[in-house]
Design a protein around this motif. Structure first.
Motif, short mmCIF file in Angstrom:
data_model
loop_
_atom_site.label_atom_id
_atom_site.label_comp_id
_atom_site.label_asym_id
_atom_site.label_seq_id
_atom_site.Cartn_x
_atom_site.Cartn_y
_atom_site.Cartn_z
N ALA A 47 0.59 7.80 2.45
CA ALA A 47 2.00 7.39 2.61
C ALA A 47 2.42 7.49 4.07
CB ALA A 47 2.90 8.26 1.73
N PHE B 9 0.74 4.54 6.12
CA PHE B 9 1.31 3.21 5.88
C PHE B 9 2.77 3.12 6.31
CE2 PHE B 9 -2.43 2.94 3.08
CZ PHE B 9 -3.00 1.81 3.67
N PHE B 10 3.48 4.25 6.30
CA PHE B 10 4.84 4.27 6.82
C PHE B 10 4.81 4.02 8.33
CE2 PHE B 10 8.80 6.70 8.05
CZ PHE B 10 9.67 5.74 7.57
N TYR C 240 0.83 -1.21 0.00
CA TYR C 240 0.00 0.00 0.00
C TYR C 240 0.87 1.26 0.00
CZ TYR C 240 -4.76 -1.85 0.68
OH TYR C 240 -5.99 -2.44 0.50
N LEU C 241 1.98 1.20 0.75
CA LEU C 241 2.88 2.36 0.81
C LEU C 241 3.42 2.69 -0.58
CD1 LEU C 241 4.49 4.43 2.53
CD2 LEU C 241 6.25 2.68 2.81
N SER D 146 0.90 4.27 -2.75
CA SER D 146 0.49 5.62 -2.32
C SER D 146 1.24 6.71 -3.08
CB SER D 146 0.74 5.81 -0.82
OG SER D 146 -0.01 4.90 -0.07
#
Length: 600
Positions: A371, A374-375, A118-119, A122
């Motif tokens: 971002a 998810f980070f 997902y990251l 993004s």
């Protein structure tokens, strides 16, 4: 009295600074469960009222066992297996915790692989899960649900929005985020019996995360202790940024009130108390053996009693704080869609990969917030993962004393562990992988296995080794006796709490389902119970095996097998009685023998 460990004892490395230990424990215990599980349980179980059973079980179960595991590791200077040299008959507890933490390391990393995926996705101008114009979308996909237009039953056949769907079709419509999750990320099949093909993008993400974990762990606590300064603190920075953003969104106030509004009637329900107990055992990482491994790298005189309270405060405080972040965003999402918050509130992967990405897609500058989220998710899970691997490897290496020394022993052990887990993980990146993931999650490291483990830990320390005796040992380490409450908890309260919740789980057992729709086949449940029993049976099987192999009457066997096996460091630290022998002439051989025997 005790037996002295044989030759080949290798001096154990310790943390460079005591803060390294605290940060490693924070990194391990404060994980995804604090952000995606606690807020949902709080909302589901009566809002602010949930804090009453939660805090009660923190003091009668969470902190006592948390302190027990850390102090035991510090006292025995050993990982999760050799720490039970304190009562060798019950070494099965160590093997059980190794099995549980191995399963945890295997499936938990899949969440990191999905988060990493997902990251990467993004970093686009338009988030791929925000529209229905993609190859994985179906005709049922709809970006905006016009529920308010369909509230009147007489309008059942009118077309809503620009989707050319009638209100009747709206019931079967699917949002683009769910289609992205199920059709693109998981490519989910119809069941466990259809594994399908592997997703090469997820395999690359999984490989990248495992490589990251390997290089965090391969050099031992000297490197781990440094890395956690970043991985354990940065998520708090992101949480604060997301909270500031969340409370400025419309609908945030309603979301937060939903989270903390007390519903006193919930206290009468047994499930509320069970949820509180299970959540504490999960979030405090009890029974996994990793806390014992971290404690074993402490200096012998470290004040682990104070550390236990500090870490408990940080852990529970993070859970409560994360609830404000999550529900301010969910309140905004409910306001945007014109639905009740109960329809958007989720826990687990559903919150991380469906509810939150959906909310982020409704914000201005959506890719930035996606971002960032998810980070944070990656860092929260990453330190839990590599400390779990650290705990597993420490336990394995402790089985091979100094005489088996090899220059790259540790690096090779970590590599084998990571590779073995990666091979098992390949079953979870197939189209049926989500079903395999849920089997591991529901059975292998479930509330039942952790409660069983915690129950036996208390029984062995309090009743086999002796609660008063262990309190004396703790006093010898930290310089003062802890409050007697700890002893009472280990002896009576905590075992009763653990066994009570364990039996409740057993009586109210429900077969595993996916999305409340797909029911697992009978052979799937058999695999699940094999995963659970593989750790739970370690304790009774090991105990019976040792008793049958020993010689003499039952009383003699019991006395021999429950005699502690001391490490070489105990000679140095556990000799306060030597001063009474100072009248003997120093340096004679007789003097040395008597001192040595008195310590033993």
């Amino acid at each position: 009295k005790g037996i002295l460990m044989g030759p080949g004892y290798q001096e154990r490395e310790t943390w460079t600074r005591q803060m390294d230990f605290i940060m490693s424990c924070v990194g391990f215990a404060v994980g995804l469960g604090n952000v995606w599980r606690f807020p949902y349980l709080c909302y589901k179980n009566g809002g602010g009222v949930f804090l009453i059973p939660y805090l009660l079980i923190v003091f009668v179960g969470g902190i006592p066992i948390f302190f027990l595991e850390i102090s035991l590791g510090q006292f025995m200077k050993a990982g999760s297996i050799n720490v039970w040299n304190i009562a060798p008959l019950f070494k099965g507890l160590g093997y059980a915790s190794m099995v549980i933490v191995f399963f945890c390391n295997t499936y938990y990393i899949m969440v990191l692989a999905w988060g990493f995926y997902y990251l990467i996705k993004s970093f686009t101008a338009t988030l791929p899960w925000s529209s229905c114009n993609n190859e994985w979308n179906t005709p049922s996909c709809i970006e905006i649900f016009h529920h308010q237009d369909c509230k009147n039953a007489s309008f059942a056949n009118i077309t809503v929005g620009s989707s050319n769907m009638t209100c009747a079709d709206l019931a079967d419509a699917r949002s683009p985020i769910i289609e992205f999750w199920e059709n693109k990320v998981l490519s989910i099949s119809s069941g466990l019996d259809e594994p399908g093909k592997m997703n090469w993008e997820l395999i690359l993400c999984l490989m990248a995360v495992w490589v990251l974990v390997y290089f965090c762990v391969w050099k031992g606590v000297k490197s781990t202790g440094k890395i956690v300064y970043f991985t354990a603190t940065f998520p708090y920075v992101v949480l604060i940024i997301l909270l500031v953003r969340g409370v400025t969104l419309p609908g945030a106030y309603d979301g937060i009130m939903y989270y903390i509004k007390p519903d006193w009637s919930k206290l009468e329900e047994a499930q509320v108390w069970i949820d509180a107990g299970t959540q504490i055992f999960f979030s405090y990482a009890i029974g996994l053996g990793a806390l014992t491994a971290l404690g074993s790298y402490n200096r012998f005189n470290n004040d682990c009693y104070k550390d236990a309270f500090i870490l408990a405060l940080i852990n529970s405080g993070t859970s409560f704080f994360a609830g404000f972040v999550v529900f301010s965003i969910l309140g905004f999402m409910a306001a945007e869609q014109g639905v009740d918050i109960s329809q958007v509130a989720e826990s687990g992967p559903g919150l991380a990969f469906i509810a939150y990405p959906k909310a982020v897609s409704l914000m201005p500058v959506a890719p930035l917030w996606a971002a960032l989220f998810f980070f944070m998710l990656l860092l929260l899970g990453l330190d839990s993962q590599f400390v779990g691997v650290e705990g597993f490897v420490t336990g394995i290496l402790d089985l091979f004393p100094g005489k088996y020394y090899h220059r790259y022993k540790r690096e090779i052990a970590v590599a084998i562990c990571c590779l073995l887990c990666f091979i098992i993980d390949l079953s979870m990146v197939t189209q049926g992988g989500m079903y395999v993931f849920q089997l591991f999650d529901y059975y292998s490291a479930s509330g039942m296995t952790l409660l069983w483990q915690a129950f036996w830990e208390c029984i062995v320390v309090a009743w086999v080794y002796g609660a008063d005796r262990f309190m004396d040992d703790v006093a010898r380490m930290i310089g003062y006796r802890p409050f007697p409450w700890m002893k009472w908890c280990w002896s009576f309260i905590t075992p009763c709490v653990c066994m009570g919740i364990f039996l409740f789980h057993l009586v109210n057992y429900k077969p595993l389902t996916y999305n409340n729709v797909y029911v697992y086949p009978w052979w799937g449940e058999v695999i699940g119970w094999c995963l659970a029993l593989s750790s739970m049976l370690c304790i009774p099987v090991s105990l019976l095996y040792k008793l049958f192999r020993a010689k003499g009457t039952f009383k003699e066997r019991w006395a021999h097998l429950t005699t502690p096996v001391w490490g070489a460091h105990h000679l140095e630290y556990m000799a306060p009685d030597i001063k009474s022998l100072s009248s003997m002439s120093p340096g004679t051989d007789d003097n040395k023998v008597i001192i040595f025997e008195s310590v033993m």
